[in-house]
Design a protein around this motif. Sequence first.
Motif, short mmCIF file in Angstrom:
data_model
loop_
_atom_site.label_atom_id
_atom_site.label_comp_id
_atom_site.label_asym_id
_atom_site.label_seq_id
_atom_site.Cartn_x
_atom_site.Cartn_y
_atom_site.Cartn_z
N ALA A 59 0.83 -1.20 0.00
CA ALA A 59 0.00 0.00 0.00
C ALA A 59 0.87 1.25 0.00
O ALA A 59 1.88 1.32 0.69
CB ALA A 59 -0.90 -0.01 1.23
N ARG A 71 0.68 4.38 1.46
CA ARG A 71 -0.12 4.96 2.53
C ARG A 71 -0.40 6.44 2.30
O ARG A 71 -1.48 6.94 2.64
CB ARG A 71 0.59 4.76 3.87
CG ARG A 71 -0.23 5.15 5.09
CD ARG A 71 0.51 4.78 6.37
NE ARG A 71 0.62 3.35 6.52
CZ ARG A 71 -0.29 2.59 7.14
NH1 ARG A 71 -1.37 3.17 7.64
NH2 ARG A 71 -0.13 1.30 7.25
N SER A 72 0.54 7.16 1.69
CA SER A 72 0.35 8.60 1.50
C SER A 72 -0.81 8.90 0.56
O SER A 72 -1.41 9.97 0.61
CB SER A 72 1.64 9.22 0.95
OG SER A 72 1.93 8.73 -0.35
N ALA A 83 -4.41 6.80 2.86
CA ALA A 83 -4.86 7.12 4.23
C ALA A 83 -5.93 8.22 4.23
O ALA A 83 -5.75 9.28 3.61
CB ALA A 83 -3.67 7.53 5.09
N ALA A 102 -4.05 0.46 5.62
CA ALA A 102 -3.31 1.68 5.27
C ALA A 102 -4.11 2.94 5.55
O ALA A 102 -3.65 4.05 5.26
CB ALA A 102 -2.89 1.63 3.81
#
Length: 501
Positions: A363, A365-366, A369, A396
């Motif tokens: 994933a 994440r940035s 999320a 994530a």
Amino acid sequence: MDHASGDQGAFGQGAGAGDWDADLNGDRLREECGVFGVFNHPDAAAIAAIGLHALQHRGQEAAGIVAYDGRRFHSERRLGLVGDTFSDARVIDRLPGQAAVGHVRYSTTGETLLRNVQPLFAELDAGGFAIGHNGNLTNGLTLRKQLVRDGAITQSTTDTEVILHLVARSRKARFVDRFIDALRCIEGAYSLVALTNKKLIGARDPLGIRPLVLGQLGDAYILASETCALDIIGATYVRDIENGEVIVIDDEGVQSHKPFPPMQARPCIFEYIYFARPDSIVGGRSVYQVRKMMGQVLAEESAAEADVVVPVPDSGVPAAIGFSQVSGIPYELGIIRNHYVGRTFIQPTQNVRDQGVRMKHSANRSVVAGKRIILVDDSLVRGTTSVKIVRMMRDAGAREVHFRIASPPITHPDYYGIDTPDRDKLLAATHDLEGMRRYIGADSLAFLTVDGVYRAMGCEARDPARPQFTDHCFTGDYPTALTDKAGAVASQQLSLLAEAS
């Protein structure tokens, strides 16, 4: 005939990489095979090896090349990737000649054994004969049993060997007529490349289910499963081999034979959805553009409120781009694929096997999320990988996960060269839409409709009376007889009757 040494190859004699590979790929449709042929080129084997590199996506279990130097045939067939064997100049040096045929394999029939690696070769009364096959014969097992009962001695467990025996048994005088004799006996899907001491031969089944193209490289002629193999060697695309056509290339040029009654072509729709490389042109259509259009139609049919469109790499990328363009939702790489995880990676122990998908997909994440995301993939088979990817997105930090599939639900198995599970293992055959959504854990789930696929292909809709494509995985409309399947069912019924009595 020179034979390759060593039966172990890259994967040993078993069924490949076992549970590890099943964990990563068991929820994907498995590629079929790729074929390549070259005639009248001084470096025929080297050209074939490069062409097979471009077709590697069609089969990663084994690769082989048979070449002819004007006096004898030479063969190198190994388990493993093309680069595992044919990047070695010493191997190419053992394949002299101006004509060659090659094959990359994913086994849909027959085990992963060296004796099943193609091209297969036999010495016939007319001379040597090598053949490579993409597809699957739906009466191959029936024919094989009959041939063995009649005294044939078989060396492999592939349906392709049946064609060798049928050619050998024909009483026609000309080789091309013997080859056509064999084709008249077989059913199912096939694109074939064959090599004799005088000719390169290509053939496509009467419905054109599997693809085959003709190209030219200087004075040499090329046959290949896809145009991407022509591009990589700098060859010019000439045309597609037509459905039901047998093409013969020799020192006199190219001759076309059409031994079957004319039929409407029904190419396999999965070549466009999944199998062909995005940079290939199949049946006059850009695979990349078709996949992008499938995403566009999917967005029109099944919109969702979201912040970002995320492809499941790599197969979902073109459709996700199309979905983003129509929906206006930004496209982002929310999943990063590790391209260096493959069959040679150490197999994890059982207690960490569930982490396998994370080794292949991670994933970003940035991107994920706090977002409502639309995941776009090309197909859904068992659903097991989708479960893990949805869970990965939630871990994530995704607020919502909406899954969109750029093809219809797969409800029926394939018998034409695609390795699909039995019907009771297909998620869409055992669950309704809501059941599938709950199973994979998404907030919503939608598939491209069958008519949506046809719209993306440039058709108004599917014509149920004369379907334009082979689409049985979605519709159950099998375009040929399933002789082996019917025989297996009949045998099972007889067995049950015997037990009951």
